[in-house]
Motif scaffolding. Structure first.
Motif, PDB file in Angstrom:
ATOM      1  N   SER A 202       0.813  -1.219   0.000  1.00 15.24           N
ATOM      2  CA  SER A 202       0.000   0.000   0.000  1.00 15.24           C
ATOM      3  C   SER A 202       0.846   1.269   0.000  1.00 15.24           C
ATOM      4  O   SER A 202       0.367   2.343  -0.372  1.00 15.24           O
ATOM      5  CB  SER A 202      -0.935   0.006   1.212  1.00 15.24           C
ATOM      6  OG  SER A 202      -0.186  -0.073   2.415  1.00 15.24           O
ATOM      7  N   GLU A 203       2.112   1.155   0.421  1.00 18.34           N
ATOM      8  CA  GLU A 203       3.010   2.311   0.442  1.00 18.34           C
ATOM      9  C   GLU A 203       4.046   2.256  -0.671  1.00 18.34           C
ATOM     10  O   GLU A 203       4.764   3.236  -0.899  1.00 18.34           O
ATOM     11  CB  GLU A 203       3.729   2.383   1.794  1.00 18.34           C
ATOM     12  CG  GLU A 203       2.789   2.520   2.983  1.00 18.34           C
ATOM     13  CD  GLU A 203       3.525   2.460   4.315  1.00 18.34           C
ATOM     14  OE1 GLU A 203       4.781   2.535   4.305  1.00 18.34           O
ATOM     15  OE2 GLU A 203       2.864   2.335   5.362  1.00 18.34           O
ATOM     16  N   PHE A 204       4.147   1.121  -1.335  1.00 20.72           N
ATOM     17  CA  PHE A 204       5.177   0.933  -2.355  1.00 20.72           C
ATOM     18  C   PHE A 204       4.884   1.721  -3.621  1.00 20.72           C
ATOM     19  O   PHE A 204       5.771   2.330  -4.219  1.00 20.72           O
ATOM     20  CB  PHE A 204       5.295  -0.556  -2.683  1.00 20.72           C
ATOM     21  CG  PHE A 204       6.364  -0.895  -3.686  1.00 20.72           C
ATOM     22  CD1 PHE A 204       7.701  -0.940  -3.308  1.00 20.72           C
ATOM     23  CD2 PHE A 204       6.044  -1.173  -5.006  1.00 20.72           C
ATOM     24  CE1 PHE A 204       8.697  -1.256  -4.226  1.00 20.72           C
ATOM     25  CE2 PHE A 204       7.026  -1.488  -5.936  1.00 20.72           C
ATOM     26  CZ  PHE A 204       8.358  -1.530  -5.540  1.00 20.72           C
ATOM     27  N   PHE A 205       3.627   1.743  -4.042  1.00 13.30           N
ATOM     28  CA  PHE A 205       3.242   2.421  -5.281  1.00 13.30           C
ATOM     29  C   PHE A 205       2.872   3.869  -4.971  1.00 13.30           C
ATOM     30  O   PHE A 205       1.990   4.133  -4.157  1.00 13.30           O
ATOM     31  CB  PHE A 205       2.065   1.700  -5.930  1.00 13.30           C
ATOM     32  CG  PHE A 205       2.305   0.228  -6.142  1.00 13.30           C
ATOM     33  CD1 PHE A 205       3.124  -0.220  -7.160  1.00 13.30           C
ATOM     34  CD2 PHE A 205       1.728  -0.706  -5.289  1.00 13.30           C
ATOM     35  CE1 PHE A 205       3.366  -1.568  -7.345  1.00 13.30           C
ATOM     36  CE2 PHE A 205       1.955  -2.059  -5.469  1.00 13.30           C
ATOM     37  CZ  PHE A 205       2.781  -2.486  -6.499  1.00 13.30           C
ATOM     38  N   ILE A 206       3.539   4.803  -5.640  1.00 14.58           N
ATOM     39  CA  ILE A 206       3.272   6.216  -5.366  1.00 14.58           C
ATOM     40  C   ILE A 206       2.773   6.956  -6.600  1.00 14.58           C
ATOM     41  O   ILE A 206       2.418   8.136  -6.522  1.00 14.58           O
ATOM     42  CB  ILE A 206       4.536   6.910  -4.813  1.00 14.58           C
ATOM     43  CG1 ILE A 206       5.712   6.784  -5.783  1.00 14.58           C
ATOM     44  CG2 ILE A 206       4.910   6.322  -3.457  1.00 14.58           C
ATOM     45  CD1 ILE A 206       6.963   7.506  -5.307  1.00 14.58           C
ATOM     46  N   GLY A 207       2.716   6.296  -7.742  1.00  8.71           N
ATOM     47  CA  GLY A 207       2.220   6.899  -8.968  1.00  8.71           C
ATOM     48  C   GLY A 207       2.504   5.989 -10.141  1.00  8.71           C
ATOM     49  O   GLY A 207       3.175   4.963 -10.007  1.00  8.71           O
ATOM     50  N   PRO A 208       1.983   6.330 -11.328  1.00 14.37           N
ATOM     51  CA  PRO A 208       2.257   5.513 -12.510  1.00 14.37           C
ATOM     52  C   PRO A 208       3.760   5.419 -12.772  1.00 14.37           C
ATOM     53  O   PRO A 208       4.443   6.431 -12.893  1.00 14.37           O
ATOM     54  CB  PRO A 208       1.538   6.269 -13.639  1.00 14.37           C
ATOM     55  CG  PRO A 208       0.482   7.065 -12.951  1.00 14.37           C
ATOM     56  CD  PRO A 208       1.085   7.454 -11.635  1.00 14.37           C
ATOM     57  N   MET A 209       4.271   4.209 -12.814  1.00 10.34           N
ATOM     58  CA  MET A 209       5.687   3.939 -13.054  1.00 10.34           C
ATOM     59  C   MET A 209       6.593   4.538 -11.969  1.00 10.34           C
ATOM     60  O   MET A 209       7.783   4.737 -12.193  1.00 10.34           O
ATOM     61  CB  MET A 209       6.125   4.469 -14.431  1.00 10.34           C
ATOM     62  CG  MET A 209       5.171   4.169 -15.550  1.00 10.34           C
ATOM     63  SD  MET A 209       4.874   2.405 -15.753  1.00 10.34           S
ATOM     64  CE  MET A 209       3.624   2.420 -17.038  1.00 10.34           C
ATOM     65  N   MET A 210       6.039   4.782 -10.791  1.00 10.73           N
ATOM     66  CA  MET A 210       6.826   5.340  -9.687  1.00 10.73           C
ATOM     67  C   MET A 210       6.579   4.533  -8.425  1.00 10.73           C
ATOM     68  O   MET A 210       5.434   4.234  -8.092  1.00 10.73           O
ATOM     69  CB  MET A 210       6.470   6.807  -9.445  1.00 10.73           C
ATOM     70  CG  MET A 210       6.803   7.750 -10.591  1.00 10.73           C
ATOM     71  SD  MET A 210       6.533   9.489 -10.156  1.00 10.73           S
ATOM     72  CE  MET A 210       4.747   9.496  -9.946  1.00 10.73           C
ATOM     73  N   THR A 211       7.679   4.208  -7.739  1.00 10.85           N
ATOM     74  CA  THR A 211       7.568   3.456  -6.487  1.00 10.85           C
ATOM     75  C   THR A 211       8.443   4.089  -5.420  1.00 10.85           C
ATOM     76  O   THR A 211       9.251   4.980  -5.702  1.00 10.85           O
ATOM     77  CB  THR A 211       8.014   1.990  -6.677  1.00 10.85           C
ATOM     78  OG1 THR A 211       9.445   1.942  -6.814  1.00 10.85           O
ATOM     79  CG2 THR A 211       7.358   1.354  -7.891  1.00 10.85           C
ATOM     80  N   ALA A 212       8.298   3.600  -4.211  1.00 10.70           N
ATOM     81  CA  ALA A 212       9.118   4.057  -3.089  1.00 10.70           C
ATOM     82  C   ALA A 212      10.437   3.303  -3.013  1.00 10.70           C
ATOM     83  O   ALA A 212      11.204   3.506  -2.061  1.00 10.70           O
ATOM     84  CB  ALA A 212       8.344   3.895  -1.782  1.00 10.70           C
ATOM     85  N   LEU A 213      10.718   2.451  -3.978  1.00  6.93           N
ATOM     86  CA  LEU A 213      11.962   1.685  -3.974  1.00  6.93           C
ATOM     87  C   LEU A 213      13.146   2.622  -4.209  1.00  6.93           C
ATOM     88  O   LEU A 213      13.164   3.366  -5.187  1.00  6.93           O
ATOM     89  CB  LEU A 213      11.922   0.623  -5.069  1.00  6.93           C
ATOM     90  CG  LEU A 213      13.049  -0.421  -5.080  1.00  6.93           C
ATOM     91  CD1 LEU A 213      12.917  -1.349  -3.885  1.00  6.93           C
ATOM     92  CD2 LEU A 213      13.016  -1.222  -6.382  1.00  6.93           C
TER      93      LEU A 213
END
Length: 299
Positions: free
Chosen positions: A149-160
């Motif tokens: 739930s926190e990993f995905f922050i937008g299209p083609m964007m992650t918190a990695l």
């Protein structure tokens, strides 16, 4: 078009791969390459160095670990559909696999690659959020976890972190004996990117009342969403269609001020919102029937 010039490396270990990632921002990981290679061909991505992790043996596996099923990042998507552990313990994940791209892309595409790509319409990402999965990654010598739930922050964007390598995803296994799942999506053609999708997993008690409900929607907002309000509203009920529809509509209305409904050439925000409600109702209905009938997804 052809890709811009790049260097290629195939590390033998995760430690070696992480060391290469630390060399700069223009270093990219490749495993299946089903998204990155087309982007490179169109020169939308121009990495200086590609780090191929596909043959690192420690990253490809499916195993039960206590109350979780853990799937390695380079596990091929095609293995999920028939794997006995996935079919028995993660029926929702097994359910969505046939909707992921086409058979040739599933044969090359990886679980971690799909998650790291962070497409709002991606089926594996939707299941990860719906079931409350946790993603594991390695950054240098350190390891860390992050909820889906926190990993995905937008299209083609992650918190990695840019220097990190996704290593695995941990899906919780529901202990209830009567579990059912449902999944629906709308797209222009089969296996195309979805305009809207919904995934549901339901556990029933001995009286056919909802003991637990997890519902997620994809391709509607910039990230896949889990509608926790629906689960709370349906617990202890028989989840009649009218009740489900009202709960989904209210849940979307409650979160919409905080999210942005996607708009593009294929679908307006109003269309996506309307279709998401209908697909969610269908997914929950299918899950209820599956759980009540004691079919393939009941344990």
């Amino acid at each position: 078009m052809k890709p811009a010039a790049f260097d290629y490396a195939r590390p033998k270990s995760l430690e070696e791969a992480c060391a290469m990632l630390a060399e700069g921002d223009d270093v990219r990981i490749i495993a299946g390459g089903q998204t990155l290679v087309p982007l490179m061909a169109m020169r939308l991505a121009r990495p200086r160095l590609l780090v191929d992790i596909a043959r690192i043996p420690d990253l490809a596996y499916i195993r039960r670990d206590g109350d979780f099923v853990v799937i390695g990042a380079t596990t091929r998507q095609c293995l999920l559909e028939q794997d006995p552990i996935v079919r028995a313990e993660l029926p929702l994940l097994a359910k969505v696999v046939p909707f992921i791209g086409h058979a040739p892309t599933r044969a090359r595409g990886t679980v971690g690659g799909s998650l790291a790509n962070a497409d709002p319409a991606a089926e594996i990402a939707l299941v990860a959020v719906t079931l409350g999965a946790t993603l594991n990654y390695r950054d240098g010598n350190a390891t860390a976890d992050i909820p889906a739930s926190e990993f995905f922050i937008g299209p083609m964007m992650t918190a990695l972190p840019a220097t990190a390598c996704l290593t695995a995803v941990r899906f919780p296994v529901w202990p209830e004996p009567r579990i059912g799942v449902g999944f629906h999506e709308v797209s222009a053609r089969q296996s195309d990117f979805a305009f809207a999708s919904a995934a549901a997993q339901v556990a029933l008690d001995e009286n056919d009342l909802c003991r637990r409900v997890a519902l997620g929607i994809g391709a509607v907002a910039m990230v896949p969403l889990r509608l926790d309000g629906v689960g709370k509203a349906l617990e202890g009920t028989r989840a009649e269609e009218a009740v489900v529809r009202r709960a989904v509509t209210e849940a979307l209305a409650g979160i919409e001020p905080k999210i942005e409904i996607m708009v593009d050439l294929h679908a307006t925000a109003a269309y996506r919102r309307r279709v998401a409600v209908t697909l969610a109702v269908r997914a929950v209905t299918d899950a209820l029937k599956s759980a009540a009938s004691g079919a393939a997804h009941a344990r």
